[in-house]
Design a protein around this motif. Structure first.
Motif, short mmCIF file in Angstrom:
data_model
loop_
_atom_site.label_atom_id
_atom_site.label_comp_id
_atom_site.label_asym_id
_atom_site.label_seq_id
_atom_site.Cartn_x
_atom_site.Cartn_y
_atom_site.Cartn_z
N ASN A 100 0.84 -1.19 0.00
CA ASN A 100 0.00 0.00 0.00
C ASN A 100 0.88 1.25 0.00
O ASN A 100 1.73 1.42 0.89
CB ASN A 100 -0.91 0.00 1.22
N LEU A 101 0.73 2.10 -1.00
CA LEU A 101 1.57 3.28 -1.16
C LEU A 101 0.71 4.53 -1.32
O LEU A 101 -0.33 4.49 -1.98
CB LEU A 101 2.48 3.14 -2.39
N ALA A 102 1.14 5.62 -0.72
CA ALA A 102 0.46 6.91 -0.86
C ALA A 102 1.18 7.73 -1.93
O ALA A 102 2.41 7.84 -1.92
CB ALA A 102 0.46 7.66 0.47
N TYR A 103 0.44 8.29 -2.86
CA TYR A 103 1.03 9.01 -3.98
C TYR A 103 0.38 10.37 -4.15
O TYR A 103 -0.72 10.65 -3.62
CB TYR A 103 0.83 8.22 -5.29
N GLU A 104 1.04 11.25 -4.91
CA GLU A 104 0.48 12.54 -5.33
C GLU A 104 0.97 12.83 -6.75
O GLU A 104 2.11 12.50 -7.09
CB GLU A 104 0.91 13.66 -4.38
N ILE A 105 0.13 13.45 -7.56
CA ILE A 105 0.48 13.86 -8.92
C ILE A 105 0.16 15.34 -9.06
O ILE A 105 -0.97 15.77 -8.76
CB ILE A 105 -0.29 13.04 -9.99
N TYR A 106 1.16 16.11 -9.51
CA TYR A 106 1.00 17.55 -9.70
C TYR A 106 1.29 17.91 -11.15
O TYR A 106 1.95 17.16 -11.88
CB TYR A 106 1.99 18.32 -8.81
N THR A 107 0.83 19.09 -11.55
CA THR A 107 1.16 19.61 -12.87
C THR A 107 1.31 21.12 -12.79
O THR A 107 0.90 21.74 -11.80
CB THR A 107 0.09 19.23 -13.91
N LYS A 108 1.87 21.72 -13.83
CA LYS A 108 1.99 23.17 -13.95
C LYS A 108 2.16 23.54 -15.41
O LYS A 108 2.79 22.80 -16.17
CB LYS A 108 3.18 23.70 -13.15
N PRO A 109 1.58 24.67 -15.85
CA PRO A 109 1.86 25.16 -17.20
C PRO A 109 3.34 25.51 -17.33
O PRO A 109 3.96 26.03 -16.41
CB PRO A 109 0.98 26.41 -17.32
N ALA A 142 2.80 23.17 -26.88
CA ALA A 142 2.99 23.72 -25.53
C ALA A 142 3.77 22.72 -24.68
O ALA A 142 3.86 21.53 -24.99
CB ALA A 142 1.65 24.04 -24.89
N THR A 143 4.32 23.22 -23.58
CA THR A 143 5.05 22.41 -22.61
C THR A 143 4.30 22.41 -21.29
O THR A 143 3.86 23.47 -20.82
CB THR A 143 6.47 22.94 -22.41
N GLN A 144 4.15 21.24 -20.70
CA GLN A 144 3.48 21.11 -19.40
C GLN A 144 4.36 20.27 -18.49
O GLN A 144 4.85 19.21 -18.88
CB GLN A 144 2.13 20.43 -19.58
N GLY A 145 4.61 20.78 -17.27
CA GLY A 145 5.42 20.05 -16.30
C GLY A 145 4.58 19.11 -15.46
O GLY A 145 3.42 19.41 -15.13
N PHE A 146 5.16 17.97 -15.08
CA PHE A 146 4.49 17.02 -14.22
C PHE A 146 5.44 16.62 -13.08
O PHE A 146 6.66 16.53 -13.27
CB PHE A 146 4.07 15.76 -14.99
N TYR A 147 4.85 16.38 -11.92
CA TYR A 147 5.60 15.90 -10.76
C TYR A 147 4.80 14.75 -10.15
O TYR A 147 3.66 14.94 -9.71
CB TYR A 147 5.79 17.02 -9.74
N VAL A 148 5.38 13.55 -10.15
CA VAL A 148 4.75 12.38 -9.56
C VAL A 148 5.60 11.95 -8.37
O VAL A 148 6.83 11.91 -8.44
CB VAL A 148 4.60 11.23 -10.58
N THR A 149 4.96 11.62 -7.26
CA THR A 149 5.73 11.29 -6.06
C THR A 149 4.96 10.32 -5.18
O THR A 149 3.73 10.35 -5.12
CB THR A 149 6.06 12.56 -5.25
#
Length: 666
Positions: A231-240, A291-298
């Motif tokens: 069982n793992l806790a995750y978060e996904i973020y993005t930004k223009p 366009a470019t979009q940033g992603f952060y997965v953790t």
């Protein structure tokens, strides 16, 4: 403490799902936050403030506090330890007319609230929720007999939630500026792009960019890669725009999804359920053409799996007709930090839809492109190696022992470093360190404990995070003053030793409460198996994110105050003393023959490799082969029982891997 009430919702099937809180802190720093919900529903917190048993713990974790007049995000749903599937945590669900009480607490007195006038009266509201004036808290659970409870006080912050059938997400306070690009629901063609599910390293997370080609797309789902089946806790973020513009600034990132998933293990994707994606983020998941979009997965733990590459950050690592997935970085801290590993390949799958009718597409291809150089201001140069052995011994029985230093420490700080020496014995009897007891200054509070270890001495490695391996990351409730607090065995990875062997440990809390002695009364904290040596005090947390100037936070000599619990194979005398004769039990491993010097073996393998020097130099290829081969060999060693026994009891280790081009005359 504060209470909220749900207003009359559309119908009985409509519910409010609380996703996270934003708090207001006095300082900008890493800080420990705990959030509780009252078990008794439809009542005020009044009368329950001093009773910990009356509350559910929703989350307790370290977040990066943003300081005055800036909102600090505290995820709730993503960190609920009881949520193991896609269902929502019922403790965070509200129906029409329902009241819930919350308790938000920090270890440091930096949580901001306002002095107000009417306890229990409405302070703020919107279409769905009413927020009431509450109680300030000056010590955990109000201190003795509620001595440190202050009312009326009004918590400073905002509550983020979803109305599950209303297609909306709201905050009681005005939300931050959001993207204006609309979500188009017509003429969408579903697609996906997958990377290889290979990996050589793991960390907390990855940041990378996605570039669109001639069509706009909407990101609809994602899979991550982890070697864990847990069982793992995750978060996904993005930004223009590129992630490079937000490496160290959490405020520019938009949370897309968070929750708990069960890792699928190495070589396959761990799918993120679509219902975990917040409905309010649909516009944030739209990427216009070109366009470019940033992603952060953790993950909240160091379980995201990825690979290294010789390509530059910003080069294309995977491409199809509509998008390029670019080379990024890995993040060794959670949720954000000041350091990172560059030239890292995220592993996973992106599900998306084009804003056009479906057309035939070509298969994804690995086609590097040229980009501008990437020059980070702070870089971690290497990943930790030399993982400690954690295999359980196969002894028929074992003796439990402990070695205590002292409990007379007069100083408290964030951490302590010290060395442990396994005493050489004629019988070469091995031992396993099972856990530690700690002397913590503050009684009856919850603190986070992290334990690191490394082979050999700590001297010269005090600030080198890459030299240390994390073996424990947990929270504990401290005991009374001057009583030792135990780390649960289940949260501590076993450490195997056999004399003569020296190993270093670094124990740190998330607050300055770990006790040690400025000078030990005796350096002989020892028994027949172990000796605990004087070490250092550490006056900073986190320690490994700093530079050489952090050496001023290392204090020596200092003597750690604590207890080491360890096990050894049963001896004949110990078996007799407990009245047990187990003739079927396997004997302890036979001692190795004495050797005056280590035996070094050199093994050579010949590979034929197709290589195009116009893509990248031979030297980079050879360096990559060295790094990956050593990683694979170390991985083999800890998965093979026989080799692992040689590691534990004979000192087997990989001294190094060298790759070179073979000349014709060799």
């Amino acid at each position: 403490f504060f209470d909220i009430t749900a207003k009359e919702l559309k119908n009985d099937d409509t519910a409010i799902h609380i996703d996270s809180l934003y708090i207001h802190s006095k300082h900008e720093q890493p800080c420990f936050v705990a959030v509780y919900v009252l078990k008794t529903e439809d009542t005020s917190h009044l009368g329950y403030e001093t009773n910990p048993d009356a509350w559910h713990l929703i989350t307790d974790k370290i977040v990066q506090c943003k300081g005055f007049y800036r909102r600090t995000h505290v995820p709730l749903r993503s960190l609920d330890s009881n949520q193991t599937d896609s269902t929502y945590d019922e403790r965070l669900v509200m129906k029409s007319g329902q009241t819930k009480s919350f308790y938000v607490m920090m270890n440091d007195p930096i949580l901001r609230y306002s002095n107000t006038n009417n306890f229990g009266q409405e302070y703020s509201s919107n279409d769905h929720l009413i927020f009431y004036e509450g109680t300030g808290v000056g010590d955990w659970w109000g201190g003795d007999a509620g001595k440190y409870l202050y009312r009326p006080r009004t918590w400073n912050g905002s509550i983020r939630y979803e109305v599950v059938q209303g297609e909306e997400t709201k905050e009681i306070t005005p939300p931050s500026q959001s993207p204006t690009l609309s979500f188009e629901e017509t003429a969408l063609c579903p697609k996906q792009i997958s990377t290889p599910y290979t990996s050589s390293y793991s960390s907390h997370g990855n940041m990378f960019d996605v570039q669109t080609k001639s069509k706009a797309i909407t990101v609809t789902g994602m899979s991550l890669h982890t070697s864990k089946v847990a069982n793992l806790a995750y978060e996904i973020y993005t930004k223009p725009g590129s992630f490079q513009d937000g490496l160290n600034d959490q405020s520019v990132w938009i949370l897309l999804a968070s929750g708990n998933v069960t890792g699928a293990g190495y070589g396959v994707g761990t799918h993120i359920p679509s219902e975990h994606f917040l409905t309010s983020t649909r516009s944030s998941r739209v990427i216009p053409p070109h366009a470019t979009q940033g992603f952060y997965v953790t993950f909240t733990t160091t379980d995201i799996s990825y690979d290294t590459t010789s390509l530059n950050v910003g080069d294309s690592m995977m491409s199809d007709d509509n998008i390029d997935v670019l080379v990024g970085v890995s993040i060794p801290e959670y949720p954000f930090g000041s350091s990172f590993y560059e030239k890292r390949l995220w592993r996973g799958e992106i599900e998306y839809a084009t804003h056009s009718t479906c057309e035939p597409s070509t298969s994804p291809s690995l086609s590097p492109t040229i980009s501008t150089s990437f020059s980070p201001s702070s870089t971690v140069s290497a990943s930790p190696t030399g993982q400690p052995s954690t295999a359980s011994p196969t002894w028929g029985c074992s003796d439990e022992s402990k070695l205590e230093t002292t409990s007379d420490g007069e100083t408290a700080a964030y951490g302590s470093m010290f060395e442990v020496y396994a005493v050489p014995r004629e019988d070469q009897q091995p031992l396993v360190i099972k856990t530690f007891d700690l002397l913590i200054e503050k009684p009856r509070v919850t603190v986070r404990v992290l334990v690191y270890t490394k082979p050999g001495t700590l001297v010269g490695h005090e600030l080198d995070g890459s030299a240390w391996t994390l073996i424990c990351n947990t929270t504990v409730m401290t005991r009374q003053y001057r009583e030792f607090t135990s780390i649960p065995n289940s949260a501590f990875k076993d450490i195997h030793m056999v004399g003569p062997e020296r190993r270093s440990f670094y124990i740190t809390l998330d607050e300055s409460s770990l006790m040690y002695s400025d000078k030990s009364q005796s350096t002989d904290f020892s028994d027949d198996h172990l000796q605990i040596l004087e070490g250092n005090g550490v006056g900073r947390y986190p320690l490994f994110v700093g530079d050489s100037t952090y050496s001023k936070f290392i204090y020596a000599p200092r003597a750690w105050n604590g207890v080491i619990h360890y096990e050894t194979p049963c001896t004949e005398s110990s078996i007799a003393s407990i009245g047990v004769v187990n003739l079927s039990a396997p004997p302890p491993p036979a001692p190795p023959p004495p050797a005056p010097t280590p035996i070094t073996t050199r093994v050579a393998y010949l590979f034929n490799v197709d290589h195009d020097p116009t893509i990248f130099p031979l030297s980079i290829l050879l360096n990559d082969m060295e790094e990956k081969m050593e990683n694979k060999i170390n991985g083999l060693f800890v998965t093979d029982d026989i080799l692992e026994a040689y590691i534990d009891f004979r000192g087997l280790e990989v001294m190094g891997v060298e790759s070179k081009e073979e000349k014709e005359n060799e």
